[in-house]
Enzyme design. Structure first.
Site, PDB file in Angstrom:
ATOM      1  N   ARG A   1      -7.289   5.596   6.026  1.00 52.75           N
ATOM      2  CA  ARG A   1      -6.090   6.411   5.797  1.00 52.75           C
ATOM      3  C   ARG A   1      -6.376   7.575   4.865  1.00 52.75           C
ATOM      4  O   ARG A   1      -5.821   8.662   5.028  1.00 52.75           O
ATOM      5  CB  ARG A   1      -4.953   5.553   5.249  1.00 52.75           C
ATOM      6  CG  ARG A   1      -4.194   4.779   6.302  1.00 52.75           C
ATOM      7  CD  ARG A   1      -2.964   4.102   5.739  1.00 52.75           C
ATOM      8  NE  ARG A   1      -3.298   3.075   4.777  1.00 52.75           N
ATOM      9  CZ  ARG A   1      -3.031   3.122   3.472  1.00 52.75           C
ATOM     10  NH1 ARG A   1      -2.411   4.172   2.962  1.00 52.75           N
ATOM     11  NH2 ARG A   1      -3.358   2.133   2.671  1.00 52.75           N
TER      12      ARG A   1
ATOM     13  N   GLY B   1       0.868  -1.171   0.000  1.00 44.44           N
ATOM     14  CA  GLY B   1       0.000   0.000   0.000  1.00 44.44           C
ATOM     15  C   GLY B   1       0.905   1.221   0.000  1.00 44.44           C
ATOM     16  O   GLY B   1       2.096   1.110  -0.249  1.00 44.44           O
ATOM     17  N   SER B   2       0.361   2.401   0.293  1.00 43.84           N
ATOM     18  CA  SER B   2       1.211   3.598   0.326  1.00 43.84           C
ATOM     19  C   SER B   2       0.390   4.828   0.651  1.00 43.84           C
ATOM     20  O   SER B   2      -0.832   4.852   0.456  1.00 43.84           O
ATOM     21  CB  SER B   2       1.903   3.849  -1.032  1.00 43.84           C
ATOM     22  OG  SER B   2       2.706   2.767  -1.410  1.00 43.84           O
ATOM     23  N   ASN B   3       1.081   5.856   1.106  1.00 43.12           N
ATOM     24  CA  ASN B   3       0.566   7.220   1.097  1.00 43.12           C
ATOM     25  C   ASN B   3       1.471   8.050   0.197  1.00 43.12           C
ATOM     26  O   ASN B   3       2.699   7.906   0.238  1.00 43.12           O
ATOM     27  CB  ASN B   3       0.609   7.863   2.491  1.00 43.12           C
ATOM     28  CG  ASN B   3      -0.179   7.092   3.520  1.00 43.12           C
ATOM     29  OD1 ASN B   3      -1.329   6.748   3.309  1.00 43.12           O
ATOM     30  ND2 ASN B   3       0.458   6.814   4.667  1.00 43.12           N
TER      31      ASN B   3
ATOM     32  N   ASN C   1      -4.254   4.767  -1.544  1.00 45.64           N
ATOM     33  CA  ASN C   1      -4.696   3.497  -2.115  1.00 45.64           C
ATOM     34  C   ASN C   1      -6.177   3.412  -2.419  1.00 45.64           C
ATOM     35  O   ASN C   1      -6.662   2.338  -2.786  1.00 45.64           O
ATOM     36  CB  ASN C   1      -4.273   2.305  -1.235  1.00 45.64           C
ATOM     37  CG  ASN C   1      -2.802   2.298  -0.947  1.00 45.64           C
ATOM     38  OD1 ASN C   1      -2.387   2.285   0.204  1.00 45.64           O
ATOM     39  ND2 ASN C   1      -1.989   2.335  -1.986  1.00 45.64           N
TER      40      ASN C   1
END
Length: 773
Positions: free
Chosen positions: A531, A227-229, A502
């Protein structure tokens, strides 16, 4: 100024003799390699050379020195030799797919290798094949990697004397690129591809499950280990009126999808710093003097399924426009270690169609090969090694327009979107990547009943394979037939900010919702993940400096805690024999810092709460604040809390213990506290821990990995701070095995050193001259 530096010269008289793929720029055609590696704090190499082959040579040698066992294991997997070296029943390599066993992995990768799809693609001209510069980097990388292997100075006990650590050829690197690209497609179904066989006896057609869409969603969710920001700020949202970027990918902490940090410099041609996935000699997430970018795992489905109508009495023949077409059979043979230690072979016939391989039941769906129906997968990334061109072109862009052009011209980004900023203060989101050309109209016309049941909510199409009119379409601006062109994909440039965590492109910036894209790219006006909601809450309407965005991501504030902890405490007061737990929740600071008391209790509680346990449902008109208000009247919610308390008591963990005492990793016998929390807690610094019922959270599956905060000002040296949470090396004997992990534990970052004077004034400077004639 006097500098303390350690200079080492490493020379080799000749290249390691390894068969190389015939391609322009092959290592054998070079006159030699020469690179200088300047190591700064925490073992970060700044690799400088005068040409691309030498740059790759320095990268290959330095990367192998830090992570030889992990990288070598990738090549064992890609060459379909896991069963030979480890045994057929050992696990597959999760960095390259979903194979449950080494045998399944070998059968899958051997049929990929037998197809020669990678070799055929390498022979093509750019953009489908690799650019000349990419070929040269890869040829040098192979020589540098083989140089390290040939020196036989491996110190990592995991493979110090292992027979599977061997020299490689260029084709191994290209196969790695291809395997990485297909991670979101065929690699999801390795077992189902390697085991699919025609029915030996009559098999009835299974019904479509009523909850088919939920099953697909759950199945895809369980495969997620990335995943990621990504946050990019423009001139109107930064303290200095320039660009600012926070890249926070959430990738595995172990194995072959770890990042490794470096700077790659060819004076006048290339100068880029950032993180690269092990074994790939290109910066995937990083910055130059002009731009900074990151990627987040995106929502487009990069594959589609086809339902085949079989010819009666011939389960390996299917109809296309009423005409029979024979499936392709391929006998795949792999070496395999027998129970007595001797070496044998396993042979299996695998089946494929014009669309792609035949698959078995998968994705929670009854995709059973019967006497009348079979299913095949078409992977849009099949044949994609263009990502090498994409990363090189991004690294040579001068602004965010150049980043978008690099993505559009190559169409090689496999399953990630891109968030970028530049020194002029532009913030750009571009979900320009590989996407099947399945428009909403094609889905309406061609989805089978199963496809109609799952596509609207999941984006997974199951098209009618009996009609050529149901083939994927084509766009003139797409580099590859069958893919959506860049003009159909979401791009947004702002002067305030763009962000992604995501979810789909819809709320990239709430002031400018994006809605004009096909369903296969993502959904619109649906509930956002915690998130995403947390990011918007933290970013909207504020100005940030580099330090401020660092502080924000490491604040470890929990959105779920903010909207549910108080109600949980009130509910707790009505339960029996949990007064200490009620006090812990009430006093909790609603963050996941290592010192937060009550955080672990709330995490264990929330992991047990059924999804959707809210009184106020999602409202598309108020997407950041809804859903909310925990349904504390729900017996399932109340039971979840009691079970969490019982779980901690059974483990003898105080309900108000500081998080870091029971959420940690152990490196060389040292317990290192870790901050952060799983995705559903709404903490930007996401971490997915491994729960040990006797000890707490004692390891991490995936989470914050290579993090960078990059700010631009008036000079040529970006103001950057970075952190590789699990450190540079997987070798426990290396001084850089856990040094940055300890920094991460303390919330500290590493100063980015990009310009020459920054590198040469590093107090840890160590210079290695590496050459081969």
């Amino acid at each position: 100024m006097s500098l303390s530096r350690r200079v080492i010269t490493l020379a080799a008289a000749a290249a390691v003799a390894v068969p190389l793929a015939a391609s322009p720029g092959a290592a054998a055609e070079q006159q030699g390699f020469s690179a200088v590696i300047r190591y700064t704090e925490n073992g970060v190499p700044h690799i400088k050379a005068n040409d691309y082959p030498s740059l790759g040579y320095g990268f290959g040698y330095a990367a192998a020195k830090d992570n030889i066992c992990q990288i070598a294991d990738l090549y064992v997997t890609l060459s379909a030799r896991r069963s030979e070296f480890y045994g057929p029943d050992k696990p597959g390599n999760p960095a390259l797919g979903s194979a449950s066993t080494s045998l399944a992995s070998d059968l899958y990768f051997q049929q990929v290798n037998d197809s020669r799809v990678v070799e055929e693609t390498v022979r093509q001209r750019a953009p489908l094949g690799p650019r000349q510069e990419a070929r040269e980097v890869i040829s040098g990388y192979v020589a540098g990697y083989n140089r390290f292997v040939g020196e036989r100075r491996i110190t990592d006990p995991a493979c110090r004397d292992a027979p599977w650590v061997r020299p490689i050829a260029e084709i191994d690197v290209y196969r790695h690129l291809h395997a990485l690209a297909t991670m979101s497609g065929q690699a999801l179904l390795v077992d189902q591809i390697s085991s699919a066989q025609p029915p030996a006896a009559p098999v009835s057609e299974p019904p479509i499950p009523r909850d088919a869409a939920r099953k697909v969603t759950d199945a895809l969710e369980t495969t997620k280990d990335m995943g990621s920001n990504g946050f990019a700020f423009g001139r109107d949202a930064t303290a200095n009126g320039k660009g600012l970027l926070l890249g926070n990918p959430h990738f595995p902490w172990q194995g072959g999808r770890r990042f490794w940090q470096s700077q790659l410099t060819i004076p006048g041609k290339l100068d880029v710093s950032g993180g690269s996935l092990l074994g790939l000699p290109f910066v995937q997430i990083g910055h130059t003097k002009d731009i900074a970018w990151t990627h987040t795992v995106a929502t487009p489905r990069t594959f589609g399924l086809y339902q085949l109508q079989l010819v009666p009495g011939s389960p390996t023949t299917y109809l296309v426009d009423g005409k029979p077409e024979q499936m392709t059979s391929r006998k795949v043979t792999v070496p395999s270690r027998n129970a007595d230690g001797s070496l044998g072979q396993v042979e299996r016939t695998l089946w494929s169609t014009r669309y792609g391989p035949v698959i078995g039941a998968a994705l929670g769906l009854p995709l059973t090969w019967t006497n009348t129906t079979a299913y095949a997968m078409r992977d849009a990334n099949w044949g994609n090694i263009r990502a090498a061109n994409t990363w090189l072109d991004i690294a040579r862009a001068r602004d965010t327009k150049g980043v978008v052009k690099a993505l559009s011209d190559t169409l090689g980004s496999p399953w990630v979107n891109t968030i970028a900023t530049d020194r002029s203060g532009n913030a750009t989101y571009a979900d320009v990547q590989v996407v099947p050309h399945i428009t909403d109209e094609l889905a309406r016309q061609c989805n089978t009943p199963l496809g109609a049941a799952v596509f609207p909510s999941t984006g997974v199409a199951v098209l009618d394979g009996a009609k050529t009119s149901c083939a994927w379409g084509n766009d003139q601006d797409a580099a590859v037939p069958g893919l959506l062109g860049p003009s159909r994909q979401p791009v947004l440039t702002r002067s305030d900010y763009v962000a992604n965590s995501n979810d789909s492109a819809w709320l990239t910036n709430p002031a400018a919702p994006i809605t004009n894209y096909p369903r296969i790219i993502g959904d619109v006006a649906t509930e956002r993940g915690p998130r995403t909601r947390m990011a918007i809450s933290e970013l909207d309407g504020k100005r940030f400096s580099r330090q401020a965005i660092q502080d924000t991501v490491f604040s470890d504030r929990s959105l779920t805690g903010q909207i549910a902890a108080d109600d949980t405490a009130k509910m707790c007061d009505t339960l029996q024999d949990v007064a200490d737990a009620c006090a812990a929740v009430r006093q909790w600071d609603k963050s996941y810092s290592t010192w937060s008391k009550g955080a672990l209790l709330f995490e264990r509680f929330w992991m047990k709460v059924p999804p959707g346990s809210w009184k106020v449902p999602f409202n598309a008109a108020d997407p950041v604040r809804t859903p909310n208000t925990l349904n504390t009247d729900s017996p399932a919610v109340r039971k979840a809390f009691m079970d969490a308390v019982a779980e901690l008591r059974a483990a003898k963990i105080p309900v108000d213990a500081p998080l870091g005492q029971y959420q940690y990793v152990v490196r060389n016998g040292e317990q290192i506290p870790v901050h952060g929390a799983p995705n559903n807690l709404g903490v930007l610094n996401m971490q997915v821990p491994v729960w040990d019922p006797a000890k707490g959270n004692t390891e991490l599956v995936h989470g914050s990995s290579y993090i960078q905060a990059v700010s631009f000002d008036g000079g040529n040296c970006p103001d950057a701070r970075t952190l590789l949470t699990y450190s540079q090396s997987t070798d426990p004997t290396s001084p850089h095995f856990a040094d940055q992990t300890k920094l991460f534990s303390r919330g500290e970052w590493v100063r980015g050193r990009f310009c020459e004077h920054e590198i040469l004034t590093s107090p840890a400077l160590r210079i290695v001259h590496l050459f081969q004639r």
